[in-house]
Design a protein around this motif. Structure first.
Motif, PDB file in Angstrom:
ATOM      1  N   GLY C 353       0.942  -1.186  -0.140  1.00 55.71           N
ATOM      2  CA  GLY C 353       0.201   0.413   0.202  1.00 55.71           C
ATOM      3  C   GLY C 353       0.529   1.286  -0.244  1.00 55.71           C
ATOM      4  O   GLY C 353       0.837   2.368  -0.101  1.00 55.71           O
ATOM      5  N   LEU C 354       1.962   1.218  -0.061  1.00 58.07           N
ATOM      6  CA  LEU C 354       2.971   2.575  -0.972  1.00 58.07           C
ATOM      7  C   LEU C 354       2.373   3.750  -1.006  1.00 58.07           C
ATOM      8  O   LEU C 354       2.630   4.834  -1.325  1.00 58.07           O
ATOM      9  CB  LEU C 354       3.904   2.486  -0.404  1.00 58.07           C
ATOM     10  CG  LEU C 354       5.202   2.988  -0.292  1.00 58.07           C
ATOM     11  CD1 LEU C 354       5.290   3.381   1.515  1.00 58.07           C
ATOM     12  CD2 LEU C 354       7.081   2.698  -0.895  1.00 58.07           C
ATOM     13  N   LYS C 356      -0.505   4.532  -1.971  1.00 62.15           N
ATOM     14  CA  LYS C 356      -1.288   4.954  -1.070  1.00 62.15           C
ATOM     15  C   LYS C 356      -0.620   5.925  -0.255  1.00 62.15           C
ATOM     16  O   LYS C 356      -1.232   7.470  -0.880  1.00 62.15           O
ATOM     17  CB  LYS C 356      -2.180   4.807  -0.729  1.00 62.15           C
ATOM     18  CG  LYS C 356      -3.008   4.203  -1.319  1.00 62.15           C
ATOM     19  CD  LYS C 356      -5.001   4.463  -1.215  1.00 62.15           C
ATOM     20  CE  LYS C 356      -6.049   3.486  -2.479  1.00 62.15           C
ATOM     21  NZ  LYS C 356      -5.950   1.802  -1.725  1.00 62.15           N
ATOM     22  N   SER C 357      -0.133   5.635   0.668  1.00 66.87           N
ATOM     23  CA  SER C 357       0.767   6.956   1.157  1.00 66.87           C
ATOM     24  C   SER C 357       1.675   7.568   0.720  1.00 66.87           C
ATOM     25  O   SER C 357       2.025   8.829   1.206  1.00 66.87           O
ATOM     26  CB  SER C 357       0.189   6.484   2.489  1.00 66.87           C
ATOM     27  OG  SER C 357       1.701   5.058   2.322  1.00 66.87           O
ATOM     28  N   GLN C 358       2.329   7.101   0.242  1.00 69.35           N
ATOM     29  CA  GLN C 358       4.079   7.672  -0.332  1.00 69.35           C
ATOM     30  C   GLN C 358       3.522   7.129  -1.643  1.00 69.35           C
ATOM     31  O   GLN C 358       4.586   6.649  -2.544  1.00 69.35           O
ATOM     32  CB  GLN C 358       4.712   7.566  -0.094  1.00 69.35           C
ATOM     33  CG  GLN C 358       5.194   7.733   1.429  1.00 69.35           C
ATOM     34  CD  GLN C 358       5.048   9.320   1.772  1.00 69.35           C
ATOM     35  OE1 GLN C 358       4.876   9.729   1.515  1.00 69.35           O
ATOM     36  NE2 GLN C 358       5.427   9.577   3.114  1.00 69.35           N
ATOM     37  N   GLU C 426      -3.321  -4.283   0.236  1.00 65.55           N
ATOM     38  CA  GLU C 426      -3.774  -2.565   0.855  1.00 65.55           C
ATOM     39  C   GLU C 426      -2.587  -2.753   1.616  1.00 65.55           C
ATOM     40  O   GLU C 426      -2.606  -3.598   2.372  1.00 65.55           O
ATOM     41  CB  GLU C 426      -4.859  -3.559   1.096  1.00 65.55           C
ATOM     42  CG  GLU C 426      -6.205  -3.960  -0.060  1.00 65.55           C
ATOM     43  CD  GLU C 426      -6.352  -2.118  -0.870  1.00 65.55           C
ATOM     44  OE1 GLU C 426      -6.653  -0.705   0.061  1.00 65.55           O
ATOM     45  OE2 GLU C 426      -6.599  -2.301  -2.173  1.00 65.55           O
ATOM     46  N   THR C 428      -0.813  -0.335   5.226  1.00 64.96           N
ATOM     47  CA  THR C 428      -0.400   1.126   5.934  1.00 64.96           C
ATOM     48  C   THR C 428       1.096   1.282   6.313  1.00 64.96           C
ATOM     49  O   THR C 428       1.113   0.517   7.030  1.00 64.96           O
ATOM     50  CB  THR C 428      -1.324   1.702   6.961  1.00 64.96           C
ATOM     51  OG1 THR C 428      -1.731  -0.107   8.304  1.00 64.96           O
ATOM     52  CG2 THR C 428      -2.821   1.820   6.665  1.00 64.96           C
ATOM     53  N   GLU C 430       4.767   1.884   7.264  1.00 59.69           N
ATOM     54  CA  GLU C 430       5.154   2.516   8.150  1.00 59.69           C
ATOM     55  C   GLU C 430       6.620   3.116   8.075  1.00 59.69           C
ATOM     56  O   GLU C 430       7.182   2.435   8.049  1.00 59.69           O
ATOM     57  CB  GLU C 430       5.374   2.566   9.843  1.00 59.69           C
ATOM     58  CG  GLU C 430       4.306   1.830   9.806  1.00 59.69           C
ATOM     59  CD  GLU C 430       3.626   1.119  11.909  1.00 59.69           C
ATOM     60  OE1 GLU C 430       5.633   1.069  12.171  1.00 59.69           O
ATOM     61  OE2 GLU C 430       3.745   0.439  12.014  1.00 59.69           O
ATOM     62  N   THR C 431       6.583   4.281   7.382  1.00 61.33           N
ATOM     63  CA  THR C 431       7.823   4.817   7.476  1.00 61.33           C
ATOM     64  C   THR C 431       8.896   5.826   7.976  1.00 61.33           C
ATOM     65  O   THR C 431       7.341   6.422   8.297  1.00 61.33           O
ATOM     66  CB  THR C 431       7.694   5.927   5.623  1.00 61.33           C
ATOM     67  OG1 THR C 431       6.532   6.610   6.105  1.00 61.33           O
ATOM     68  CG2 THR C 431       7.232   4.715   4.279  1.00 61.33           C
TER      69      THR C 431
END
Lengths: 169, 640, 465, 477, 111
Positions: C353-354, C356-358, C426, C428, C430-431
């Motif tokens: 899901g990277l 989406k978030s980044q 899918e 989330t 964490e970075t």
């Protein structure tokens, strides 16, 4: 059999070197290994003398047998390693290692025997002055000055490295 | 004159488009007017054309180039000559009558489906006209497949019923098998002669080797087998009775199924040059005639009887073609179109009255309720049975005579078939119209004669069935009375030159006619007598009659020998070969990589000692490789 | 020569900056300026402006190839520092020392690309390796880092021993350490190929070959690579896997270019065996990895298999190709690692899901991965293209090319697994903190990869200049 | 100028589409873009005369590769097909909701650019570039917007085709070094001289790449899965246009480059293709999933095209050419219908459908016409193509034709079975509440039906368009 | 002394070094064995240098051929010293963390 004194010395030193090298392997106690290794270095220095490489003979003794091995010894003593704590590989692994190493030796030896161009070639014993410090110095500071300078980088990096690793954060 | 030619198919096409697109907005009356009117228009044009041909001979009209490429072209051209103009008349004439009939018969349908029906029917006529008018085999093939499509659509007209859909599909697929043969023949012609136009093909036929001609004609005949329901591809036709009855009358009796005969008659020169194929056609035709007749003996569905009868009559036509009686075959096509259409329409009238009950065991005594239908039906039965001077007599007699000339055995078997025809037709007639009504009282209450839209076509066709044969009166009765033969002679002239002629003495012919007619009359009397007081049997039939009732189990045979194995094989391909075989192989490569990955990573044991050991061993191997005296080099070079 | 001297000096400068200031970003800044300076110095050298012109007595040979290679390596390092500088600062306290070591490594790299004597080769390798042992162990509290460092050190020293034995045997035959000197005792005119060369010389060459294979992590001498790359701090793995590896190849190519005389057809067997093994082990083993970092380690082995083609072919194309490969491979790997070390979880699932978030990170990673797998429009395509072309040009190596191509298809599996994780799954992820600068520099990196992929002439024309 | 704009318009608008946020805006935007492309393609196909290099600029001089485009008849036709298909697809899927639609449409346009490039490239390396460019967007499209098993299936598809193209790359390189002037240009490739053995070997490298793309039995297994799992818009692109890449490549890059090998192996390949036809038809016959059925039917049709090409006869080639166009139109039409069915009924299983003719009469008619075109009924466009192809095949080998002809029968069997199970009979739980198709879909399909009928009655424009390509091949070999 | 004798001797020592690396588990001992290998190389280099010297001396009395061999030995010693300093630092660091120098315990990184 007509053996000169040089020959006799060669064989003696060789036998000593090989024997001590084997002893390095088989000694259970790491301290003994270090001591045997020092013997090897002495034998090799003896060979250097035979080959009239006086400079290297001395450096070998000072740097290797003296400095490096002492460092080893210190570390081993620091860690308090002895025959009891010494880990041993299982016999099959040892055998496999010995056989592989033996094969490697066999290969190279057989190649050497086939290298016909080396037949009758002799290493100059006792005689020959290239191993003298005067000659080496001349060449080192003329032809080999760049590598000499480059080694300083090596030392620098080793120094930085040892500090980085050894320093307590 | 030439400008008129394209009008013939254009009217039905327009009718199709208007009815098809406007089926929701147009009223039923409008739809039937457009549907029938367009055919009537075509018919009128056809009449003009017919007389024109009669006076001036045939002609070819090219509309445009259909396919044109390097060294090869197929024009979209129409050929109107004696043969096609005759067929035009049959198609548009009977077509018009049946359209008229349909407007009453189908009146119960919703407007939308009513429109759809007429659209299909018009499309059918259009396709049939293309088939007949095409000036080359490709255009003929377009019509050929087009009528197949319309047949498919009309058989499955009541699409809610899945049995009908199966029947439709079966018809289409069986036709397709034949079409493949036809198509291969067209390719063969194109490959050898570089053209598909009739004139050029027939002119160039002499250049073909015997093998080519035999192959071409045989393949064309396979096409005819499919379309004209001959053994072994006949089973679709009885099933096709699922469609509305007028459709059966038009497509599955009068016109489409005779396409095969038309095509062979059209290619008569080729066939005359291929005696082997001719024998094949004769044998297949005869076998079909007799075989279908046996089945018809025991059928209880009014339409099924007629269907098998059609198959049987088609067999006669092929017999005629096979023995070289092209005119006879075409003649029989014409007369058959009259009386068989009449029979079907009569049956339709009966079914209409019986509210879609088709089992003759539940009929009987309809004579008093439906006099017009009964009378016309009787005339048709007499015609098909071959009683002089009804039309069937002349055409069938012409074929049988020709068969006798070829081989007396053909004749005897043919006569046996004719006797069976008489039997089953009169069985049908008797069970339906004579005796007492065997249906429910409620059904009896609803019985009525059909409206004029239905009876008028019946009457017209009845007249034709009676007098239609008079254009082909054999020479034994009068010199040059066979006006049909005279009319068609330009078409068959080349074949006639090639064919060998025997002729029978007049006395022999009289004897044969007389004998046959007498036998047929005897059979008819016997049949009427036997079935007059028919009571449906309670017990199961057995033995031969069961075999016949079940149509020799041919459908079941096909199912087990062809359909089931193909299905099983396809299932095998789908589930085993595709999934585990080919795809399994592809996925297997992926799995192998995964497996290799799991194994290879074990080499990375994490132990420095092992790593170095492997390195040392690799070095030893390297030395071995290098110093093996060039043997490996030799092998390596071979690989490269 | 400029590069060697300037990089050594810059190393010293970094050491002093470590003493003078404790401000980490300042170190990075100095390093960036230093690298720019180094790049300029090297470019000047390329076009004939020299800071010093000492007589090297034939120990060095400054050719275009080496110069260009240096420029690419320095440029890659510059990109590396720009993208991953922040992470270096977070790795430990001795940031200045790390930079110093990196400069010393670059010194070693510059030596390796221009050496003409086995002595210099030896020194170069050592100068390059010793700082790397340290950098591998930079995360001192981390047992994995320690272990990697020790493993690397032990195996590296062992390979040095092998290298030295090889050099010695060659010396025994030729009487010189200069590359390409003929055998001293066999006149060149006698006999066929094998007879012309001495047995001990060939033995020496094999040993050299083995040692070099070790350095470039070619199978079956690759074993250190996955463990060390995995154990080392990610940011230094990135450096090791790119610039160091490429430098190893530059040295390898240079070394064996000079030996073509004595290498008979057997050489090709040996090399093709190594290539096939490398491709096999690299690609196949990478398939199963769960950690992206370790997967990249195996992928670097697989890429090494491709780079070995340059050695197999040894023509003009292979040199150009190696340059391009270095650029393409380094940029892409640096990009992937830069993103990887920002992740908290190094496994494939950690990337779920990277996109989406980044999205920017995911996009650039995708470009890098496409480049690594050699898809057209990315730099990696032309890199692979050149390697394959150089072999085919010589004729006869088609079977090897086909094998390589088959394995390239396998490589899709693991590269695209990451793309699948980022885009199609899918999650989330964490970075760590992602700054705008980081994104921008990543985007520039991605653009660079595409640019080279569409129009490689910008790299190649320069070579012909 | 026109050829390059055929590539550039979708490329640029595709990239812009990524940055448009509003879904509605994106839809109109891509539709506009594709319509403009269509105009250009029409202009190119019917109003430009001069064949030969359309554009030729320096690209990679050191590699001997130039950015050169060429538009011959086949290229024009396929560009036209591409240009017609995309707006049709866009209109047909107007009502479908895609999450993140800007990326979806952007990727669609990018794949269009790639496809155009493939059909126009006159330089082998450029061709290879576009070949991949067309593939990558499709990979993402399928993987993101596809069905349940999309990731694994698309991945298989991608690896499979990528493997093929890598083999082709190896072959390309080999050829490059054997050209007289070390160039990738089409012309140099056409004048290459290889020894028989070399030619045979490299031929297969190319052929496998194209065979996977087409796909030819037994390289086809990726296809049904991919078609089943992809979003239907992508499936349309894949089956309507992308498979033509393989066929196109055979005509442009295989047969003229390897004239001897393609004659030498024609027997084997035709046999493979025909086996595939029968095989796929039989499997289609047993499919319950309507998407897979159409997929297998497509394999069967492509098999015939491939076989016809390898006869290298004028008629076979000519038929194959126009059939490429026709198959594209027909299969896209079918997919639009299949998509509608899936969207509206929520099932693709034939056994769960039925009775749609009552519920959706307009769709039923269009469905029947499409199905009839699928079985190559005369007066539909496919008939002309199949007629010519079979004709070509016949002149090559009679038995092959007879064998291949079985597929004509089988096509009727499975297509009509599909029609029957979807449209006829009684309604099922799924189709009870069915409504007719939307106006968008209706008009697209009506346009398609018109194309089908017009080309079925008067195929001459297409034949004339492609005759130059056919001639160039037949005269060469 | 025939050069072969030196070669055999050095190869033997070198191989013993290798065998040592392969058979021991103590990182320090392994490292020592590597040093042994280096020493074997050194001796061989010197022997070769004297052989070349002797060979060239026959035709050129004032040649310095062979010097580079001995200088190489010098450089090896230099490098070895540097390496030892780094190596022992690493080993000590390892020992600090795990209290062991057994390489068999270096197995956190595998597969």
């Amino acid at each position: 059999m007509n053996m000169s004194i040089t020959d006799i010395l060669f064989y003696l030193l060789s036998a000593l070197a090989v024997f001590s090298a084997i002893m390095v392997l088989v000694s259970k106690n790491p301290v003994h290994s270090v001591l045997w290794l020092i013997v090897v270095f002495f034998a090799i220095s003896g060979h250097y003398v035979l080959l009239n490489a006086q400079f290297l003979a001395i450096v070998n003794l000072i740097v290797y047998a003296g400095a490096i091995m002492v460092l080893f010894l210190f570390v081993i003593m620091l860690m308090n390693l002895n025959a009891e704590t010494e880990p041993q590989k299982n016999i099959w692994m040892k055998l496999a290692g010995a056989i592989s190493g033996g094969c490697f030796l066999l290969m190279l030896v057989s190649l050497t025997r086939q290298a016909t161009e080396l037949y009758g070639k002799k290493a100059m014993m006792i005689d020959g002055n290239i191993g003298l410090i005067k000659n080496l110095g001349k060449v080192l500071f003329s032809d080999f000055v760049i590598p000499f300078e480059i080694t300083s980088v090596l030392f620098l990096s080793a120094m930085v490295g040892a500090v980085v690793i050894g320093k307590k954060d | 004159m030439n400008t008129l030619v394209f009008l013939v198919p254009i009217f039905p096409l327009l009718g199709f488009l208007i009815n098809g697109l406007g089926r929701k907005s147009l009223s039923k009356t409008a739809i039937s007017l457009i549907g029938s009117g367009s055919i009537l228009a075509s018919f009128l044009v056809s009449i003009v054309l017919f007389f024109d041909v009669k006076a001036n001979g045939g002609s070819v009209t090219q509309l445009f180039e259909f396919i044109k490429t390097e060294g090869f072209h197929i024009p979209f051209a129409f050929q109107v000559d004696q043969l096609s103009s005759l067929f035009l008349l049959i198609i548009t004439g009977i077509g018009f009558l049946i359209h008229l009939y349909s407007s009453a018969y189908m009146h119960e349908e919703e407007p939308q489906h009513f429109g759809r029906y007429f659209a299909y029917l018009n499309l059918f006529v259009f396709s049939m006209l293309l088939l007949v008018m095409g000036a080359n085999y490709v255009i003929m093939f377009i019509g050929w497949e087009g009528v197949g499509l319309c047949s498919y659509l009309l058989i499955g007209f009541w699409f809610k019923n899945n049995d009908y859909n199966y029947a439709a599909r079966k018809a289409f697929v069986m036709n397709r098998i034949g079409d493949l043969g036809f198509l291969l023949a067209v390719f063969w012609i194109l490959a050898k002669l570089g053209t598909a136009s009739y004139a050029e093909v027939f002119a160039g036929a002499g250049k073909l080797t015997a093998f080519d001609i035999t192959a071409i004609t045989s393949l064309l005949f396979i096409g005819a087998m499919g379309k004209s329901a001959q053994i072994p591809l006949y089973t679709w036709l009885p099933d096709a009775m699922a469609g509305p009855t007028p459709v059966s009358a038009l497509i599955h009796a009068a016109t489409m199924v005779t396409a095969g005969i038309y095509m062979i008659a059209r290619s008569n020169i080729l066939y005359t040059m291929a005696p082997a194929t001719q024998s094949l056609i004769a044998i297949v035709g005869l076998a079909t005639a007799i075989f279908a007749a046996t089945i018809a003996l025991k059928q209880n569905d009014i339409k099924k009887v007629l269907a098998y009868s059609t198959v049987s009559q088609l067999g006669y036509m092929f017999l005629g073609l096979g023995v070289g009686a092209y005119t006879g075959a075409v003649f029989h096509v014409m007369t058959h179109a009259f009386f068989k259409a009449l029979l079907f329409l009569g049956a339709g009238s009966v079914i209409h009255a019986m509210h879609h009950e088709q089992d003759i065991r539940k009929m009987g005594g309809l004579k008093k309720y439906m006099p017009v239908t009964q009378l016309t039906f009787l005339l048709a039965c007499l015609a098909i049975a071959g009683i002089p001077p009804f039309s069937g007599f002349f055409s069938k007699d012409e074929i049988l005579t020709a068969a006798f000339e070829k081989n007396p055995l053909y004749y005897y078997i043919g006569v046996a078939g004719a006797l069976m025809t008489a039997f089953y037709m009169f069985r049908l007639y008797t069970l339906t119209f004579l005796g007492k009504f065997r249906g429910t009282a409620e059904a009896a209450h609803h019985l009525h004669e059909s409206p004029w839209q239905m009876t008028v076509p019946l009457i017209v066709l009845a007249v034709l069935s009676v007098v239609g044969g008079w254009i082909g009166i054999p020479e034994v009765f009068a010199e040059n009375a066979h006006s049909l033969e005279h009319f068609l002679s330009p078409i068959f002239a080349e074949s006639a030159k090639l064919a060998e002629h025997h002729s029978l003495s007049h006395s022999q012919e009289y004897l044969m006619m007389g004998g046959t007619t007498a036998a047929i009359i005897l059979v008819i009397l016997f049949t009427i007598n036997k079935h007059k007081n028919y009571i449906p049997p309670v017990s199961e039939t057995s033995g031969l009659s069961k075999l016949l009732e079940n149509k020799w189990y041919i459908d079941e045979l096909y199912d087990t020998v062809i359909a089931k194995p193909v299905q099983a094989f396809a299932g095998l391909l789908k589930n085993v070969v595709e999934k585990t075989g080919i795809d399994g192989l592809v996925n297997g490569v992926g799995k192998l990589v995964g497996y290799g990955s799991r194994q290879l990573r074990l080499l990375q044991s994490g132990q420095v000692g092992n790593y170095i050991l492997i390195m040392v061993m690799a070095m030893v191997v390297f030395f071995l490789i290098w110093f093996n005296d060039g043997y490996l080099v030799h092998i390596f070079k071979k690989i490269i | 020569m400029n590069a060697i001297i300037v990089s050594a000096l810059l190393g010293v400068v970094m050491m002093f900056s470590g003493i003078l200031t404790k401000n980490k970003p300042t170190h990075s800044l100095i390093a960036v300026f230093g690298l720019v300076l180094l790049l300029v110095a090297n470019l000047l050298n390329t076009y004939g402006v020299l800071a010093f012109q000492p007589d090297t007595h034939g120990l060095f040979r400054f050719e275009k190839f080496g110069m260009y290679f240096n420029s690419i390596a320095i440029f890659a390092t510059l990109v590396y520092v720009l993208v991953s500088g922040k992470t270096i600062e977070q790795t430990g306290v001795n940031v200045a020392d790390y930079y110093a070591l990196i400069f010393f490594v670059l010194c070693g790299v510059s030596i390796l690309s221009t050496f003409n004597s086995l002595l210099i080769l030896f020194l170069g390798i050592e100068i390059m390796s010793i700082p790397l042992y340290i950098l591998t162990g930079a995360d001192k509290k981390n047992l994995k880092s320690n272990e990697a460092s020790l493993k690397y050190f032990l195996m590296g020293s062992f390979s040095t021993g092998i290298l030295l034995m090889g050099i010695t045997l060659i010396y025994g035959a030729t009487g010189s350490f200069i590359l390409g000197v003929p055998n001293m005792y066999i006149p060149p005119s006698t006999g066929g190929l094998i007879a012309k060369t001495s047995f001990i010389e060939i033995a020496g060459i094999i040993l050299l070959f083995v040692a070099m294979c070790f350095k470039v992590s070619a199978a079956p001498f690759h074993f250190w690579t996955p463990d060390v790359y995995d154990g080392a701090p990610g940011v230094f793995t990135s450096f090791m896997a790119t610039i160091i590896k490429a430098a190893g190849f530059a040295a390898f190519l240079r070394l064996f270019e000079a030996q073509t005389e004595v290498l008979g057809p057997t050489w090709k067997i040996l090399l093709s065996l190594v290539i096939v093994l490398t491709l096999l082990i690299g690609n196949i083993t990478a398939v199963f990895q769960q950690s992206v970092k370790r997967m990249l380690a195996y992928s670097s082995i697989a890429q090494a298999g491709f780079m070995l083609f340059a050695l197999y072919a040894q023509n003009d194309l292979s040199k150009e190709g190696l340059l391009l490969y270095t650029a393409a491979y380094s940029l892409a790997t640096i990009g992937v690692f830069a993103v990887l070390i920002k992740m908290n979880d190094y496994t494939f699932d950690g990337f779920n899901g990277l996109a989406k978030s980044q999205p920017v990170l995911a996009f650039v990673t995708t470009i890098c991965l496409l480049s690594l797998s050699g898809i057209p429009l990315t730099a990696g395509f032309f890199a692979k293209y050149y390697m394959l072309a150089s072999v085919i040009k010589n004729g006869g190596g088609l079977w090897l090319v086909i094998v390589a191509v088959l394995f390239a298809a396998v490589s899709i599996y693991y590269y695209f697994r990451l793309i699948q994780a980022m885009y199609f799954k899918e999650g989330t992820p964490e970075t760590q903190e992602i700054t705008g600068t980081f994104k921008t520099s990543l985007l520039i990196l991605g653009a660079l990869i595409i640019l080279i992929g569409v129009y490689p002439s910008i790299v190649l024309n320069w070579f012909y200049f | 100028m026109i050829p390059v704009s055929l590539i550039l318009i979708p490329l640029i608008t595709g990239i812009i589409a990524f940055f448009l946020k509003e879904a509605k805006l994106v839809r109109s935007f891509v539709l506009l873009s594709s319509l403009i492309t269509l105009l250009f393609a029409l202009a190119a196909a019917f109003f430009s005369s001069a064949p030969g290099p359309a554009l030729d600029v320096e690209w990679l001089p050191s590699l001997g590769s130039r950015f050169s485009l060429m538009m011959d008849g086949m290229g024009k036709m396929l560009c036209l097909l591409t240009a017609v298909s995309f707006p049709a697809i866009f209109i047909a899927i107007q009502k479908n909701e895609y999450k993140n639609s800007s990326s979806f449409y952007g990727l669609m346009l990018l794949s269009q650019a790639g496809l155009m490039g493939v059909f126009l490239a006159a330089d082998a390396l450029l061709f290879y570039f576009f070949w991949e460019l067309a593939l990558i967007p499709v990979y993402f499209l399928c993987s993101i917007w596809g069905g349940e098993k999309r990731i694994a299936v698309t991945f298989k598809f991608f690896v499979y085709t990528f493997l093929g193209s890598l083999l082709m790359l190896a072959g390309l390189l080999y050829l490059y070094f054997h050209t007289a002037d070390h160039s990738f240009s089409l012309n140099s490739f056409y004048h290459i001289s290889l020894s028989g053995k070399q030619e045979a070997f490299i031929f297969w490298l190319f052929f496998i790449a194209f065979a996977i793309k087409m796909p030819i039995f037994p390289f086809h297994t990726w296809q049904p899965d991919a078609y089943e799992q992809s979003p239907t818009a992508t499936t349309m692109v894949m089956s309507g246009i992308m498979v033509k890449m393989g066929i196109f490549a055979v005509i442009r890059w295989l047969i003229p480059v390897f004239p001897h090998a393609s004659i030498q192996f024609a027997h084997l390949i035709i046999l493979l293709a025909i086996t595939g036809m029968i095989y796929a038809s039989l499997i289609a016959f047993r499919q319950d999933d309507i998407k897979r059925l159409v997929a297998y039917s497509s394999i069967a049709h492509i098999g015939l095209i491939c076989a016809a090409i390898f006869t290298q006869s004028t008629m076979g080639l000519q038929g194959a050419m126009i059939q490429m166009f026709n198959h594209g139109i027909n299969v896209i039409g079918l997919w639009i219908l299949v998509d509608t069915i899936e969207q509206k009924m929520g099932t693709r299983k034939l056994s769960e459908l039925g009775g749609l003719a009552q519920k959706a009469p307009v769709m039923a008619i269009l469905f029947v016409v499409m199905a009839l075109a699928n079985i190559a009924l005369p007066l539909t466009n496919a008939f002309v193509g199949e007629f010519l192809m079979f004709n070509g095949l016949f002149s090559y080998h009679v038995l092959f034709t007879a064998f291949a002809g079985i597929s004509i029968i089988l096509a009727a069997v499975y297509t009509l079975q599909m029609v029957q199970k979807v449209l006829y009979g009684n309604t099922s739980a799924f189709t009870e509440k069915a409504v007719d198709i939307t106006a968008n879909v209706k008009w697209v399909l009506i346009v398609f039906v018109i194309i089908i009928l017009v080309l079925g009655v008067y195929p001459q424009p297409m034949l004339d368009l492609t005759i130059d390509t056919v001639k160039s091949i037949t005269t060469k070999s | 002394m025939p050069i072969q004798n030196y070669i055999y001797l050095c190869l033997t020592l070198f191989s013993i070094g290798i065998i040592g690396v392969l058979t021991r588990r103590n990182a320090i001992i392994i490292f020592m064995c590597i040093e042994l290998m280096l020493n074997a190389v050194n001796l061989l280099l010197v022997a070769f240098s004297k052989m070349h010297h002797a060979y060239v001396l026959k035709s050129y009395p004032d040649t310095t051929v062979g010097t580079e061999g001995q200088l190489f030995v010098f450089f090896i010693m230099v490098v070895a010293a540097a390496e030892v300093s780094v190596g022992l630092a690493i080993i000590v660091m390892m020992f600090r963390n795990t209290h062991s120098v057994d390489i068999n315990f270096l197995n956190r990184l595998k597969n």
